[in-house]
Write a protein that holds these residues in place. Structure first.
Motif, PDB file in Angstrom:
ATOM      1  N   ALA A  44       1.326   6.706  -6.851  1.00  0.00           N
ATOM      2  CA  ALA A  44       0.186   7.525  -7.281  1.00  0.00           C
ATOM      3  C   ALA A  44       0.527   9.001  -7.121  1.00  0.00           C
ATOM      4  O   ALA A  44       0.148   9.835  -7.907  1.00  0.00           O
ATOM      5  CB  ALA A  44      -1.048   7.176  -6.451  1.00  0.00           C
TER       6      ALA A  44
ATOM      7  N   TYR B 112       2.317   1.791  -3.571  1.00  0.00           N
ATOM      8  CA  TYR B 112       1.302   2.244  -4.521  1.00  0.00           C
ATOM      9  C   TYR B 112       0.899   3.680  -4.263  1.00  0.00           C
ATOM     10  O   TYR B 112       0.643   4.438  -5.187  1.00  0.00           O
ATOM     11  CB  TYR B 112       0.083   1.322  -4.498  1.00  0.00           C
ATOM     12  CG  TYR B 112       0.293   0.061  -5.304  1.00  0.00           C
ATOM     13  CD1 TYR B 112       0.627   0.129  -6.660  1.00  0.00           C
ATOM     14  CD2 TYR B 112       0.181  -1.194  -4.731  1.00  0.00           C
ATOM     15  CE1 TYR B 112       0.822  -1.018  -7.382  1.00  0.00           C
ATOM     16  CE2 TYR B 112       0.365  -2.344  -5.458  1.00  0.00           C
ATOM     17  CZ  TYR B 112       0.696  -2.247  -6.789  1.00  0.00           C
ATOM     18  OH  TYR B 112       0.909  -3.373  -7.526  1.00  0.00           O
ATOM     19  N   SER B 113       0.820   4.087  -2.985  1.00  0.00           N
ATOM     20  CA  SER B 113       0.472   5.481  -2.700  1.00  0.00           C
ATOM     21  C   SER B 113       1.595   6.410  -3.118  1.00  0.00           C
ATOM     22  O   SER B 113       1.342   7.515  -3.611  1.00  0.00           O
ATOM     23  CB  SER B 113       0.141   5.659  -1.223  1.00  0.00           C
ATOM     24  OG  SER B 113       1.262   5.409  -0.419  1.00  0.00           O
TER      25      SER B 113
ATOM     26  N   PRO C 138       0.808  -1.234   0.000  1.00  0.00           N
ATOM     27  CA  PRO C 138       0.000   0.000   0.000  1.00  0.00           C
ATOM     28  C   PRO C 138       0.842   1.284   0.000  1.00  0.00           C
ATOM     29  O   PRO C 138       0.485   2.249  -0.699  1.00  0.00           O
ATOM     30  CB  PRO C 138      -0.811  -0.093   1.292  1.00  0.00           C
ATOM     31  CG  PRO C 138      -0.798  -1.520   1.670  1.00  0.00           C
ATOM     32  CD  PRO C 138       0.465  -2.086   1.134  1.00  0.00           C
TER      33      PRO C 138
END
Length: 115
Positions: A115, A111-112, A108
Motif C-alpha cells: 500500500a 500488504y502494508s 499484513p
C-alpha cells in the motif's frame, strides 16, 4: 557428563535407513496453487518498494535541487530492515492461531508495504 561404556554402546538399537526415492507416489500440488500464488504476490509486493528504495538515492543525486539533508532523511527508509533483529522475536511470539505462525505477520506487513 559421563562417557558411555562399551557395553552401553553395544546394546543400542540399530537404526534402519529407508530409501523413499523410488516410491511410486508423485508429489500432489493440487491444494498448494493458491499458496504459490500468494507467495509470488507477496514477494513481488516486497520487491517493488525495496527496488525503489535502492534506486531513489541515485535519482536524488541526479537531481541538482535536492540537498544532502533530504538525501540523509531518505536513508531512514532502511531502518525497519536494520532493526529486524530487535523486532523479529516479538513478531514470532505473537500470532493468530487460525492463520499460523508465519502468515500472521507476513500477510499484513506485505500488504502494508504494498500500500
Amino acid at each position: 557428563m559421563t562417557v558411555p561404556q562399551l557395553e552401553e554402546i553395544e546394546n543400542l538399537p540399530a537404526l534402519a535407513v529407508v530409501d523413499d526415492s523410488k516410491s511410486a507416489e508423485k508429489p500432489n500440488l493440487k491444494g498448494d496453487w493458491l499458496n504459490f500464488f500468494l507467495l509470488l504476490l507477496l514477494y513481488t509486493m516486497q520487491g517493488i518498494p525495496r527496488g525503489l528504495a535502492l534506486a531513489m538515492p541515485i535519482i536524488l543525486q541526479s537531481n541538482k535541487d535536492v540537498s544532502y539533508k533530504d538525501q540523509a532523511l531518505f536513508s531512514f527508509v532502511q531502518w525497519p530492515q536494520s532493526l529486524k533483529l530487535i523486532w523479529a522475536p516479538l513478531v514470532d511470539a505473537l500470532y493468530v492461531q487460525k492463520m499460523g505462525r508465519r502468515k500472521s505477520w507476513i500477510i499484513p506487513v506485505q500488504y502494508s508495504i504494498g500500500a
